[in-house]
Design a protein around this motif. Structure first.
Motif, mmCIF file in Angstrom:
data_model
loop_
_atom_site.group_PDB
_atom_site.id
_atom_site.type_symbol
_atom_site.label_atom_id
_atom_site.label_comp_id
_atom_site.label_asym_id
_atom_site.label_seq_id
_atom_site.Cartn_x
_atom_site.Cartn_y
_atom_site.Cartn_z
ATOM 1 N N ALA A 56 0.829 -1.201 0.000
ATOM 2 C CA ALA A 56 0.000 0.000 0.000
ATOM 3 C C ALA A 56 0.864 1.251 0.000
ATOM 4 O O ALA A 56 1.951 1.283 0.584
ATOM 5 N N TYR A 57 0.370 2.275 -0.630
ATOM 6 C CA TYR A 57 1.051 3.556 -0.600
ATOM 7 C C TYR A 57 0.996 4.152 0.806
ATOM 8 O O TYR A 57 0.182 3.750 1.658
ATOM 9 N N LEU A 58 1.867 5.114 1.045
ATOM 10 C CA LEU A 58 1.968 5.744 2.364
ATOM 11 C C LEU A 58 0.641 6.297 2.856
ATOM 12 O O LEU A 58 0.291 6.120 4.026
ATOM 13 N N TRP A 59 -0.076 6.984 2.003
ATOM 14 C CA TRP A 59 -1.305 7.659 2.425
ATOM 15 C C TRP A 59 -2.282 6.703 3.109
ATOM 16 O O TRP A 59 -2.636 6.901 4.280
ATOM 17 N N PRO A 60 -2.739 5.636 2.451
ATOM 18 C CA PRO A 60 -3.654 4.734 3.161
ATOM 19 C C PRO A 60 -3.000 3.993 4.312
ATOM 20 O O PRO A 60 -3.659 3.721 5.334
ATOM 21 N N TYR A 61 -1.696 3.683 4.193
ATOM 22 C CA TYR A 61 -1.031 2.975 5.288
ATOM 23 C C TYR A 61 -0.973 3.857 6.536
ATOM 24 O O TYR A 61 -1.237 3.396 7.659
ATOM 25 N N SER A 62 -0.652 5.132 6.343
ATOM 26 C CA SER A 62 -0.621 6.062 7.468
ATOM 27 C C SER A 62 -2.012 6.236 8.069
ATOM 28 O O SER A 62 -2.159 6.395 9.288
ATOM 29 N N ALA A 63 -3.043 6.195 7.221
ATOM 30 C CA ALA A 63 -4.417 6.269 7.721
ATOM 31 C C ALA A 63 -4.731 5.077 8.621
ATOM 32 O O ALA A 63 -5.432 5.217 9.634
ATOM 33 N N VAL A 64 -4.206 3.896 8.271
ATOM 34 C CA VAL A 64 -4.386 2.723 9.133
ATOM 35 C C VAL A 64 -3.663 2.931 10.460
ATOM 36 O O VAL A 64 -4.156 2.538 11.526
ATOM 37 N N PHE A 65 -2.486 3.573 10.417
ATOM 38 C CA PHE A 65 -1.750 3.859 11.651
ATOM 39 C C PHE A 65 -2.585 4.733 12.584
ATOM 40 O O PHE A 65 -2.682 4.464 13.791
ATOM 41 N N THR A 66 -3.234 5.765 12.031
ATOM 42 C CA THR A 66 -4.102 6.607 12.853
ATOM 43 C C THR A 66 -5.299 5.821 13.343
ATOM 44 O O THR A 66 -5.733 5.965 14.499
ATOM 45 N N ALA A 67 -5.874 4.975 12.484
ATOM 46 C CA ALA A 67 -6.994 4.148 12.912
ATOM 47 C C ALA A 67 -6.597 3.274 14.103
ATOM 48 O O ALA A 67 -7.328 3.175 15.103
ATOM 49 N N ALA A 68 -5.425 2.643 14.008
ATOM 50 C CA ALA A 68 -4.945 1.804 15.098
ATOM 51 C C ALA A 68 -4.678 2.631 16.354
ATOM 52 O O ALA A 68 -4.937 2.183 17.480
ATOM 53 N N THR A 69 -4.172 3.834 16.181
ATOM 54 C CA THR A 69 -3.928 4.734 17.315
ATOM 55 C C THR A 69 -5.228 5.087 18.014
ATOM 56 O O THR A 69 -5.319 5.080 19.254
ATOM 57 N N ILE A 88 0.624 14.606 11.063
ATOM 58 C CA ILE A 88 -0.567 14.676 11.921
ATOM 59 C C ILE A 88 -0.818 13.321 12.571
ATOM 60 O O ILE A 88 -1.124 13.226 13.771
ATOM 61 N N ASP A 89 -0.678 12.265 11.783
ATOM 62 C CA ASP A 89 -0.872 10.909 12.318
ATOM 63 C C ASP A 89 0.143 10.592 13.408
ATOM 64 O O ASP A 89 -0.191 10.010 14.450
ATOM 65 N N MET A 90 1.391 10.964 13.177
ATOM 66 C CA MET A 90 2.441 10.717 14.173
ATOM 67 C C MET A 90 2.180 11.506 15.454
ATOM 68 O O MET A 90 2.389 11.002 16.573
ATOM 69 N N LEU A 91 1.732 12.729 15.304
ATOM 70 C CA LEU A 91 1.468 13.549 16.479
ATOM 71 C C LEU A 91 0.295 12.987 17.285
ATOM 72 O O LEU A 91 0.323 12.996 18.525
ATOM 73 N N GLU A 92 -0.701 12.471 16.592
ATOM 74 C CA GLU A 92 -1.816 11.831 17.295
ATOM 75 C C GLU A 92 -1.317 10.615 18.072
ATOM 76 O O GLU A 92 -1.715 10.381 19.217
ATOM 77 N N ALA A 93 -0.426 9.849 17.457
ATOM 78 C CA ALA A 93 0.134 8.686 18.147
ATOM 79 C C ALA A 93 0.924 9.114 19.380
ATOM 80 O O ALA A 93 0.875 8.460 20.431
ATOM 81 N N TYR A 94 1.667 10.210 19.271
ATOM 82 C CA TYR A 94 2.411 10.721 20.419
ATOM 83 C C TYR A 94 1.465 11.111 21.549
ATOM 84 O O TYR A 94 1.693 10.787 22.727
ATOM 85 N N ARG A 95 0.379 11.787 21.198
ATOM 86 C CA ARG A 95 -0.568 12.234 22.217
ATOM 87 C C ARG A 95 -1.239 11.053 22.927
ATOM 88 O O ARG A 95 -1.559 11.134 24.116
ATOM 89 N N VAL A 96 -1.446 9.962 22.214
ATOM 90 C CA VAL A 96 -2.109 8.801 22.801
ATOM 91 C C VAL A 96 -1.136 7.930 23.584
ATOM 92 O O VAL A 96 -1.456 7.442 24.676
ATOM 93 N N THR A 97 0.071 7.751 23.069
ATOM 94 C CA THR A 97 1.025 6.814 23.686
ATOM 95 C C THR A 97 2.086 7.481 24.530
ATOM 96 O O THR A 97 2.700 6.827 25.393
ATOM 97 N N GLY A 98 2.401 8.752 24.262
ATOM 98 C CA GLY A 98 3.489 9.426 24.959
ATOM 99 C C GLY A 98 4.856 9.019 24.463
ATOM 100 O O GLY A 98 5.877 9.421 25.054
#
Length: 399
Positions: A77-90, A148-158
């Motif tokens: 998968a291209y980055l865009w949908p893969y990163s969207a899955v990362f946010t979904a998992a977050t 944005i996805d990475m920052l959301e992950a940081y906010r959730v996981t620290g």
């Protein structure tokens, strides 16, 4: 190659009250594809599990672009949908899931994100395919989205590394800004100096989403650079890409002749609504709140349509774009408790849960009214529903 162009809710009670006789609540008329009644939290987890079941590539951390496969699909998968899955998992993590099956999925996806990072070019940035497949295009909008996805992950996981990844993505985005066409950010690194290339554009999506990333980084670190950049990019979109006729946003400007691509997408409005609400939260300047409210009302008018016998639905294409519009509505709700726009979207995905899914795989139709399968096979189409259900659950404060 990346493409540029790329409801049960009748009796549900929301934060603002219960549904009554409203035209935007769909009438149940289509065949029922599932009798399972789940909370939004449970739906988000169910759809995420369905995604990993259908799209995972054995022996790797990566996912398929489409299921079933489509002609011309990339290996991964291209980055865009893969990163969207990362946010979904977050977001599913934020909902409180900690079981071993979920944690394995989250860890594999987080690790897979690292595979798209390209440090061989300066500045470093996320490229559209894993670096194991060689060098590929780096898009400024992809990097804004991933930041944005990475920052959301940081906010959730620290996890500090996620914050550093978000800052690195910001730096890459900032490198795409020039004074040409009055400012704004380029879309594609590879063609930014080739004005004869039709992809040599300054785009609303990247400029607006980069502003979102900058504002969220400012909230974390109070670094004046982030706020200044966000205001500059916000102003460019507002003054160059806003259609004064209806208060929605055009797509891009071509550098060759400065002509405007007047296509309109939900996520351009969504990002700018979110930016205006964030700027109001940060500065308390009323003009930003005025913008956010005006653009939210305009987006609702422009991007919804009435489906005969069913009610009002958001545009039937690109559900992930509409997930970004939901982000804007939710950010605005934090400062202006108007829930009508969100209620309609909730009604849409309630309806889609029961009437616009494939019974064997659980995949959603691209059209939530159930009228058209559309690109149901797209990873991005399916991932949008995880984010939407998760954000609804958080908004409704489900336990």
């Amino acid at each position: 190659m990346k493409l540029i162009i790329f409801a049960i809710a009748t009796g549900a009670c929301l934060l603002a009250g219960c549904y009554k006789e409203r035209e935007d609540v769909p009438v149940i008329t289509a065949p029922d594809t599932t009798t399972v009644s789940l909370t939004y939290k449970e739906r988000a987890r169910t759809v995420l599990d369905d995604i990993y079941r259908s799209y995972a590539i054995a022996g790797t951390d990566y996912l398929k672009e489409n299921f079933p496969a489509q002609p011309g699909d990339p290996k991964y998968a291209y980055l865009w949908p893969y990163s969207a899955v990362f946010t979904a998992a977050t977001l599913v993590k934020q909902l409180g899931y900690t079981d071993a099956v979920y944690q394995e999925h989250f860890d594999k996806t987080a690790n897979g994100m690292n595979g798209y990072w390209d440090a061989s070019r300066t500045p470093g940035g996320y490229q559209s395919a894993p670096v194991s497949e060689g060098s590929s295009d780096r898009f400024y909008d992809d990097n804004a989205i991933t930041g944005i996805d990475m920052l959301e992950a940081y906010r959730v996981t620290g996890t500090a590394a996620f914050l550093e990844h978000a800052k690195a993505a910001y730096r890459f985005c900032a490198s795409g800004e020039t004074n040409e066409a009055g400012g704004g950010l380029y879309w594609n690194e590879a063609v930014r100096f080739n004005k004869d290339d039709p992809n040599c554009i300054k785009a609303t999506n990247v400029t607006a989403l980069a502003a979102t990333l900058a504002l969220q980084l400012y909230q974390e670190e109070q670094d004046a650079e982030y706020l200044a950049a966000a205001k500059r990019w916000y102003d460019w979109v507002k003054h160059h890409m806003l259609d004064p006729a209806d208060n929605t946003f055009w797509n891009a400007v071509w550098l060759k002749d400065l002509s405007i691509d007047k296509t309109k997408w939900t996520y351009n409005s969504g990002a700018m609504i979110q930016n205006a609400a964030l700027l109001y939260k940060i500065t308390q300047e009323q003009d930003y709140l005025v913008d956010a409210k005006a653009w939210a009302a305009a987006s609702y008018d422009h991007f919804t349509r009435t489906v005969a016998g069913q009610g009002k639905f958001f545009t039937p294409n690109d559900p992930w774009f509409t997930a970004v519009l939901l982000r804007g509505y939710l950010e605005l709700y934090g400062v202006d408790k108007k829930a009508d726009y969100i209620n309609t979207l909730v009604a849409n995905v309630d309806y889609a849960w029961k009437y616009a899914r494939l019974p064997d795989t659980g995949q959603f139709y691209e059209d939530w009214s159930g009228a058209d399968l559309g690109r149901y096979y797209s990873l991005l189409t399916q991932t949008a529903l995880v984010e939407i259900y998760a954000r609804i659950s958080l908004w409704k404060q489900e336990k």
